[in-house]
Structures are given as structure tokens and as C-alpha cells.
Design an enzyme around this catalytic site. Structure first.
Site, PDB file in Angstrom:
ATOM      1  N   ASN A   9       0.862  -1.179   0.000  1.00  0.00           N
ATOM      2  CA  ASN A   9       0.000   0.000   0.000  1.00  0.00           C
ATOM      3  C   ASN A   9       0.900   1.230   0.000  1.00  0.00           C
ATOM      4  OD1 ASN A   9      -1.821   2.028   0.447  1.00  0.00           O
ATOM      5  ND2 ASN A   9      -2.414   1.361   2.505  1.00  0.00           N
ATOM      6  N   LYS A  11       0.117   4.297  -0.318  1.00  0.00           N
ATOM      7  CA  LYS A  11      -0.491   5.499   0.274  1.00  0.00           C
ATOM      8  C   LYS A  11      -0.233   6.709  -0.639  1.00  0.00           C
ATOM      9  CE  LYS A  11      -0.043   3.198   4.685  1.00  0.00           C
ATOM     10  NZ  LYS A  11       0.150   3.267   6.127  1.00  0.00           N
ATOM     11  N   HIS A  94      -9.139   1.235   5.178  1.00  0.00           N
ATOM     12  CA  HIS A  94      -7.841   1.460   5.824  1.00  0.00           C
ATOM     13  C   HIS A  94      -8.004   2.421   6.996  1.00  0.00           C
ATOM     14  CE1 HIS A  94      -3.734   2.640   6.540  1.00  0.00           C
ATOM     15  NE2 HIS A  94      -3.395   1.510   5.965  1.00  0.00           N
ATOM     16  N   GLU A  96      -6.387   4.850   7.935  1.00  0.00           N
ATOM     17  CA  GLU A  96      -6.210   6.269   7.594  1.00  0.00           C
ATOM     18  C   GLU A  96      -7.475   6.835   6.949  1.00  0.00           C
ATOM     19  OE1 GLU A  96      -2.558   5.557   5.504  1.00  0.00           O
ATOM     20  OE2 GLU A  96      -1.690   4.995   7.430  1.00  0.00           O
ATOM     21  N   GLU A 166      -4.929  -4.715  10.755  1.00  0.00           N
ATOM     22  CA  GLU A 166      -3.875  -3.718  10.912  1.00  0.00           C
ATOM     23  C   GLU A 166      -4.086  -2.964  12.225  1.00  0.00           C
ATOM     24  OE1 GLU A 166      -2.047  -2.583   6.865  1.00  0.00           O
ATOM     25  OE2 GLU A 166      -3.806  -1.339   7.127  1.00  0.00           O
ATOM     26  N   GLY A 172       3.049   2.379  10.672  1.00  0.00           N
ATOM     27  CA  GLY A 172       3.994   3.476  10.484  1.00  0.00           C
ATOM     28  C   GLY A 172       4.748   3.854  11.741  1.00  0.00           C
ATOM     29  N   SER A 212       3.986  -2.098  10.171  1.00  0.00           N
ATOM     30  CA  SER A 212       5.441  -2.159  10.337  1.00  0.00           C
ATOM     31  C   SER A 212       6.054  -3.515   9.982  1.00  0.00           C
ATOM     32  CB  SER A 212       5.849  -1.725  11.743  1.00  0.00           C
ATOM     33  OG  SER A 212       5.435  -0.381  11.980  1.00  0.00           O
TER      34      SER A 212
END
Ligand code: 13P
Length: 249
Positions: A9, A11, A94, A96, A166, A172, A212
Site C-alpha cells: 500500500n 499510500k 484502511h 487512515e 492492521e 507506520g 510495520s
């Protein structure tokens, strides 16, 4: 039979020319693998990535889509637009999208249905926040996310669904769920699906771990029996790192 999947991904990273460089390198270095390998560049570079990867086993997938067929939704992308450029898989939910762009469980459920109605494959993301993990509420959160996002689906469409667990605290941050934590949650996810549907659906759905994943921890995470692959953020932006993660599966 569930498949093994390693998906990158990207992003909001990589211009078109950078996309060309990265996918060309990935295609050249792609090892022999029984895993499905996917990359998700940003919208404007999807067409380019599809062209650059023509003839390669790497699938280009989308990071998001809108639930409506078409219409007055400035800045949005429809399922038909994705299909029209040869995209067959879309990431939905996701963290985000949930936290920064305010996508609720209700919106996500509509997106999942819209994608599946168009026969797109869906990678549905979910996972708990750090406070949920600390307070021991992580199983409840995940179970609610599954229920709200997916449990209105008919059993027959589950063959087009991939799950990506996730944990938000691992995205991240450089902090990874331990292989044991990933396995524990993936087992829980399968049990929850089995209770709602049946064993066959639970056993056949691929469950990816994301958060990660790096070349130095991928193998251990992927070695867990209920981890069927990974959704990779940062490490998918570097060809050698992503290739090393593919090799780890
Ligand atoms: P990182 O691998 O950068 O933690 O990102 C994970 C992720 O969000 C993939 O969708």
C-alpha cells in the site's frame, strides 16, 4: 483454499515517474513465489502502473473507491472507473481512511457492497487503536468492525473478500504486533467468522497482517499458521525491501 498475498500500500507516495521506476524494478526482481503480489499506487498513477506491469505477475490494485455508481462526488472514484482501467481489487477501510477522512463503519459497509456488486475483490482493513489494546478491548473492537463492515454479506461473496488486520498502533510506528499477537487475533477473526457463517468461509478467507512489516520481521510473522500474508506500507516503497518481504513468504 486461501491464498497467500503480499500487497504494498503505497499510500500518498510516488509520482508517475517514480512509480515507473519502482514497478519496473519490482517486476525485474520478482522471485518465484506461490503468493499473489500486489501494489497499490495512488489513483492518478494506476493507469501507468497497469501499463508498466503488463505481462508481469504483479497485480495493480486501488487504495479506495466510492460507493456510488457515478454522480456529484467531487474528487471520488467509482468501481466502474477502476474496472475500466483493468483494476480488479480494491482496499477498503484502511485506518487512515477511517481516522483522517472520517469513513464510518456504515460508509465502509456500503463501499464493500458496491465493490462486490461489481465483482471487484475487496481487501477489507480493520484493527484496534492503542487504547483499545491497552484496555483489553481489542477483540471487541475487531469483532464490531467485522460485524459492521462485513456480516451483512451473503456467504457466496466471501470468496472475493480478503481481510487485513492492521492494529493502528503498529502502522507506520516501527512497532509491530508480535507474531503471537498477530496469530492470536487472526485465530479470533477466523472464529468470529465461523460463528457468524461457517468453518469453510472462515478457513478459506485470507487474513493479512499489516503494521510495520519489514524484511527483518516478515518471516516470523508470516510463519504463523493463520497469517496468510501482509499489507505493507513503508517497506513497499523500496524495491529491495518489498522483494525481501515477498521472499519471506
Ligand atoms: P506500515 O507498513 O508503514 O506500518 O503501514 C502499514 C499499512 O498501513 C499498510 O496498509
Amino acid at each position: 483454499m486461501r491464498s497467500k498475498i503480499v500487497a504494498g500500500n503505497w499510500k500518498m507516495n510516488k509520482t508517475l515517474s517514480e512509480t515507473e521506476v519502482l514497478v519496473t524494478e519490482l517486476a525485474a526482481k520478482l522471485p518465484d513465489t506461490d503468493a499473489e503480489v500486489m501494489v497499490a499506487p495512488t489513483y492518478v498513477n494506476l493507469v501507468g502502473a497497469v501499463r508498466y506491469l503488463e505481462g508481469s505477475a504483479i497485480e495493480v490494485i486501488a487504495q479506495n473507491m466510492h460507493f456510488a455508481e457515478s454522480g456529484a462526488y467531487t474528487g471520488e472514484i467509482s468501481a466502474d472507473m477502476l474496472l475500466g482501467i483493468g483494476i480488479e481489487t480494491v482496499i477498503i477501510g484502511h485506518s487512515e481512511r477511517r481516522s483522517i477522512f472520517g469513513e464510518t463503519d456504515e460508509i465502509l459497509a456500503k463501499k464493500v457492497i458496491a465493490a462486490l456488486e461489481k465483482n471487484l475483490r475487496v481487501i477489507f482493513c480493520f484493527g484496534e487503536e492503542l487504547e483499545d489494546r491497552k484496555s483489553g478491548n481489542h477483540f471487541n473492537i475487531v469483532s464490531d468492525q467485522l460485524k459492521d463492515g462485513l456480516f451483512n454479506l451473503k456467504p457466496e461473496v466471501w470468496s472475493k473478500v480478503v481481510l487485513a488486520y492492521e492494529p493502528v498502533w503498529a502502522i507506520g510506528t516501527g512497532e509491530t504486533a508480535s507474531p503471537e499477537q498477530a496469530q492470536e487475533m487472526h485465530t479470533f477473526i477466523r472464529r468470529t467468522i465461523s460463528n457468524e457463517y461457517d468453518d469453510s468461509i472462515a478457513e478459506n478467507v485470507s487474513i493479512l497482517y499489516g503494521g510495520s512489516v519489514k524484511p527483518n520481521n516478515a518471516q516470523e510473522i508470516f510463519s504463523k499458521p493463520d497469517v496468510d500474508g501482509g499489507l505493507i506500507g513503508g517497506a513497499s516503497l523500496n524495491a529491495d525491501d518489498f522483494i525481501a518481504i515477498i521472499k519471506a513468504i
